[in-house]
Design an enzyme around this catalytic site. Structure first.
Site, mmCIF file in Angstrom:
data_model
loop_
_atom_site.group_PDB
_atom_site.id
_atom_site.type_symbol
_atom_site.label_atom_id
_atom_site.label_comp_id
_atom_site.label_asym_id
_atom_site.label_seq_id
_atom_site.Cartn_x
_atom_site.Cartn_y
_atom_site.Cartn_z
ATOM 1 N N ASN A 163 0.810 -1.231 0.000
ATOM 2 C CA ASN A 163 0.000 0.000 0.000
ATOM 3 C C ASN A 163 0.839 1.276 0.000
ATOM 4 O O ASN A 163 0.504 2.238 -0.670
ATOM 5 C CB ASN A 163 -1.022 -0.022 1.146
ATOM 6 C CG ASN A 163 -0.368 -0.149 2.495
ATOM 7 O OD1 ASN A 163 0.754 -0.629 2.620
ATOM 8 N ND2 ASN A 163 -1.069 0.278 3.520
ATOM 9 N N GLU A 220 3.653 -4.418 12.416
ATOM 10 C CA GLU A 220 2.613 -3.406 12.213
ATOM 11 C C GLU A 220 1.565 -4.056 11.320
ATOM 12 O O GLU A 220 1.817 -4.315 10.148
ATOM 13 C CB GLU A 220 3.219 -2.158 11.579
ATOM 14 C CG GLU A 220 4.208 -1.486 12.528
ATOM 15 C CD GLU A 220 4.886 -0.252 11.963
ATOM 16 O OE1 GLU A 220 4.706 0.058 10.777
ATOM 17 O OE2 GLU A 220 5.609 0.397 12.722
ATOM 18 N N CYS A 223 -3.377 1.368 6.463
ATOM 19 C CA CYS A 223 -3.763 0.628 7.666
ATOM 20 C C CYS A 223 -4.483 1.510 8.677
ATOM 21 O O CYS A 223 -5.226 1.019 9.513
ATOM 22 C CB CYS A 223 -2.517 0.034 8.307
ATOM 23 S SG CYS A 223 -1.290 1.295 8.690
ATOM 24 N N GLU A 252 7.395 1.260 16.630
ATOM 25 C CA GLU A 252 8.540 1.843 15.933
ATOM 26 C C GLU A 252 8.350 3.353 15.958
ATOM 27 O O GLU A 252 7.331 3.854 16.425
ATOM 28 C CB GLU A 252 8.662 1.269 14.519
ATOM 29 C CG GLU A 252 8.916 -0.244 14.555
ATOM 30 C CD GLU A 252 9.417 -0.838 13.251
ATOM 31 O OE1 GLU A 252 10.191 -0.188 12.539
ATOM 32 O OE2 GLU A 252 9.027 -1.988 12.953
HETATM 33 P P1 NAD Z 1 0.351 -9.218 3.315
HETATM 34 O O1 NAD Z 1 0.427 -9.638 4.724
HETATM 35 O O2 NAD Z 1 -0.441 -10.027 2.363
HETATM 36 O O3 NAD Z 1 1.798 -9.126 2.668
HETATM 37 C C1 NAD Z 1 2.822 -8.341 3.248
HETATM 38 C C2 NAD Z 1 4.156 -8.935 2.908
HETATM 39 O O4 NAD Z 1 4.298 -10.196 3.545
HETATM 40 C C3 NAD Z 1 4.381 -9.178 1.427
HETATM 41 O O5 NAD Z 1 5.711 -8.816 1.117
HETATM 42 C C4 NAD Z 1 4.187 -10.685 1.305
HETATM 43 O O6 NAD Z 1 4.869 -11.265 0.229
HETATM 44 C C5 NAD Z 1 4.756 -11.165 2.618
HETATM 45 N N1 NAD Z 1 4.282 -12.473 3.063
HETATM 46 C C6 NAD Z 1 3.064 -13.038 2.855
HETATM 47 N N2 NAD Z 1 3.013 -14.261 3.448
HETATM 48 C C7 NAD Z 1 4.219 -14.457 4.043
HETATM 49 C C8 NAD Z 1 4.784 -15.526 4.804
HETATM 50 N N3 NAD Z 1 4.095 -16.630 5.080
HETATM 51 N N4 NAD Z 1 6.053 -15.394 5.235
HETATM 52 C C9 NAD Z 1 6.768 -14.278 4.981
HETATM 53 N N5 NAD Z 1 6.288 -13.249 4.264
HETATM 54 C C10 NAD Z 1 5.031 -13.320 3.804
HETATM 55 O O7 NAD Z 1 -0.159 -7.710 3.381
HETATM 56 P P2 NAD Z 1 -0.565 -6.801 2.161
HETATM 57 O O8 NAD Z 1 -1.829 -7.356 1.595
HETATM 58 O O9 NAD Z 1 0.626 -6.606 1.299
HETATM 59 O O10 NAD Z 1 -0.867 -5.405 2.887
HETATM 60 C C11 NAD Z 1 -2.119 -5.029 3.363
HETATM 61 C C12 NAD Z 1 -2.204 -5.290 4.848
HETATM 62 O O11 NAD Z 1 -1.138 -4.634 5.525
HETATM 63 C C13 NAD Z 1 -3.456 -4.758 5.504
HETATM 64 O O12 NAD Z 1 -3.926 -5.697 6.435
HETATM 65 C C14 NAD Z 1 -2.979 -3.509 6.236
HETATM 66 O O13 NAD Z 1 -3.768 -3.130 7.320
HETATM 67 C C15 NAD Z 1 -1.620 -3.920 6.651
HETATM 68 N N6 NAD Z 1 -0.776 -2.759 6.903
HETATM 69 C C16 NAD Z 1 -0.496 -2.415 8.196
HETATM 70 C C17 NAD Z 1 0.284 -1.305 8.480
HETATM 71 C C18 NAD Z 1 0.587 -0.866 9.886
HETATM 72 O O14 NAD Z 1 1.459 -0.011 10.058
HETATM 73 N N7 NAD Z 1 -0.057 -1.399 10.896
HETATM 74 C C19 NAD Z 1 0.816 -0.561 7.434
HETATM 75 C C20 NAD Z 1 0.518 -0.942 6.131
HETATM 76 C C21 NAD Z 1 -0.281 -2.054 5.885
HETATM 77 C C1 6OH Z 2 -0.161 1.944 6.945
HETATM 78 O O1 6OH Z 2 -0.704 1.647 5.898
HETATM 79 C C2 6OH Z 2 0.537 3.178 7.179
HETATM 80 C C3 6OH Z 2 1.627 3.196 7.931
HETATM 81 C C4 6OH Z 2 2.307 4.409 8.137
HETATM 82 C C5 6OH Z 2 3.492 4.461 8.764
HETATM 83 O O2 6OH Z 2 4.144 3.396 9.190
HETATM 84 C C6 6OH Z 2 4.140 5.715 8.989
HETATM 85 O O3 6OH Z 2 5.258 5.682 9.514
HETATM 86 O O4 6OH Z 2 3.592 6.781 8.669
#
Ligand code: NAD
Ligand code: 6OH
Length: 484
Positions: A153, A252, A286, A465
């Protein structure tokens, strides 16, 4: 056809297989990406280990910081390349990539470069019962090789949010960017080279999660820590995978964030803020608010005004400066979001606006756009109120008392972010302090100061973080006790 390679030990290397990198705005293939196999992930880890014994280990914090500033310079020099790569991979509007993603990447390096030079650690003068004294002080050491796994994202922003403090603390990193958005991680390697980051300190391996580069990295016995941003269920899989080698993790994860709007808010500011909180990056942040609670007195006025805002958003081409929203990231993700739109109506929601796929009569019809969507009328127990959808969608519900609003906002297994909108700052503090989340904004949303703690509670993550919290995760402390 453009090719995106792995970056291992200072070299751009092809993998044994390739996969397609798709532009979500029109479904076209942008590039072929080299997938790293297990041996190449191992090569990257060994290169990182080797770098930890070389020049990088001998640099002091001041020189490391100087080089990280040069990485920021090199990002700024390639500003347009980064913006173009990011909008092609993600479909996000150019206005967003150039205001948020790429400037933040440079800022991440500058902030952590400065912080590592400035930060001190505690020391204690210790008195013992027999009158002997001792001095305790702690020193920071790098963790070693840090595995960084990032989502699609905010690809460059989130990668650098982790790589910058990891490098500032003297670690070497192996980055596994999302398979959906590989371009900027490899582009960053060019900036690293130009900035004089020694070979092996920054490595990139492309691929997928389970059974691919992501899992190979988490399982690798010589990776010392994993920092991950992504879905909660992926975090759970990674926890299992790192258990055998007891690696520290920083997670995160997802969110189901609430916004609470009181009748005394400044309506215009709040509308603009909530429109961003719901729709920015097509709802794929997120921190986005998927649950909006509005004091009953202004509920109807607010819903109508938010509907008007949603309907005025321009779902444009990413490169068009007038675009407000791009597509979702992929066809499967759009299926997931549409399945929630379908479920919402089954669960009894009233559709205020949206709920479907827009029609353009151009190539965008082959992309993955959805309409900005607003619902009302769902019970708090509905799945659409509990599960993260991660699209341009929110549910708006009325409340009558502060207590009721706090109760509904906190009724979730997630706990990433919340926003409170009120002109009464006393209430702002009071309500903010009751939120079971890691980050609460009052009269704003996603206003970031990189020195502040960032992370979530419950299903939203492990650890914090940001600022000194990042330094604490990316280093080991060795306490030295000297008898005086
Ligand atoms: P995802 O979990 O599908 O993938 C994230 C990464 O993990 C990718 O690089 C993927 O290849 C890798 N991955 C997947 N399975 C794995 C495994 N078994 N072992 C190791 N690596 C693995 O997430 P996404 O769909 O790319 O992103 C969207 C999600 O991320 C949403 O749930 C969103 O809320 C969350 N997000 C959270 C934050 C935060 O700061 N809390 C920030 C951004 C996104
Ligand atoms: C999630 O999608 C956004 C995360 C944002 C940060 O980790 C940041 O440092 O602003």
């Amino acid at each position: 056809m453009k090719r995106i390679q792995n970056y291992i030990d200072g070299q751009f290397v092809s993998g044994v297989r390739e996969f397609a990198d798709i532009n979500p705005a029109d479904g076209a293939i942008i590039a072929q990406v080299s997938e790293a196999d297990k041996a190449q992930v191992n090569d990257a880890v060994q290169a990182a280990r080797c770098a930890l014994r070389g020049e990088w280990a001998r640099l002091g914090a001041r020189e490391r910081a100087a080089r990280l500033h040069r990485v920021a310079d090199a990002i700024e020099k390639r500003f347009d390349c980064f913006v173009q790569a990011e909008i092609a991979d993600t479909g996000k509007p150019i206005s967003l990539a150039s205001k948020l993603d790429v400037p933040r990447a440079a800022a991440n390096f500058r902030v952590f470069a400065d912080l590592v030079k400035m930060s001190g650690l505690e020391s204690f003068h210790t008195e013992t019962p027999n009158g002997a004294n001792a001095l305790n002080y702690a020193i920071r050491k790098p963790l070693g090789v840090v595995g960084i796994i990032t989502p699609w994202n905010l690809p460059l922003l989130l990668l650098t949010w982790k790589a910058a403090p990891a490098l500032a603390c003297g670690n070497a990193v192996v980055v596994k960017p999302s398979e959906e958005t590989p371009a900027t991680a490899t582009l960053l390697a060019e900036a690293m080279q130009e900035a004089g980051i020694p070979r092996g300190v920054y490595n990139v391996v492309h691929g997928f999660g389970a059974g691919s580069a992501g899992e190979f990295l988490t399982q690798h016995p010589e990776v010392n820590a994993i920092t991950f941003t992504g879905e909660t269920k992926t975090g759970a899989a990674i926890m299992k995978s790192v258990a055998a080698t007891v690696k520290p993790v920083s997670f995160e994860l997802g969110g189901k964030n609430a916004a609470i709007i009181f009748a005394d808010c400044d309506l215009e500011t709040t509308l603009a803020g909530i429109s961003e909180a719901v729709f920015l990056n097509t709802g794929q942040v997120c921190l986005c608010a998927e649950r909006v609670y509005v004091e009953r007195k202004i509920f109807t006025v607010f819903v109508n005004a938010l509907k008007k805002k949603a309907e005025s958003l321009n779902l444009g081409w990413p490169a068009d400066a007038n675009s407000d929203l791009g597509p979702l990231i992929s066809a499967p993700h759009r299926e997931k979001v549409l399945s929630y739109f379908h479920l919402a109506t089954q669960e009894g929601a009233k559709v205020v606006t949206g709920g479907g796929i827009p029609k353009f009569d151009d190539k965008r019809d082959d992309g993955f756009y959805v309409q900005p969507t607003i619902y009302t009328g769902l019970p708090e127990s509905a799945r659409c109120m509990k599960e993260e959808i991660f699209g341009p969608v929110c549910h708006v519900a009325p409340f009558d008392s502060e207590e009721e609003a706090v109760g509904m906002a906190n009724d979730t297994e997630y706990g990433l972010a919340a926003s409170i909108w009120t002109s009464d700052l006393k209430r702002g503090h009071r309500v903010a302090q009751q939120m079971n989340v890691g980050i609460t904004w009052v009269n704003c949303w996603f206003l970031r100061d990189l020195r502040t703690p960032f992370g979530g509670v419950g299903l939203s993550g492990i650890g914090r973080e940001g600022g000194v919290h990042s330094l604490n995760f990316y280093s080991e402390l060795n306490n030295v006790c000297i008898k005086l």
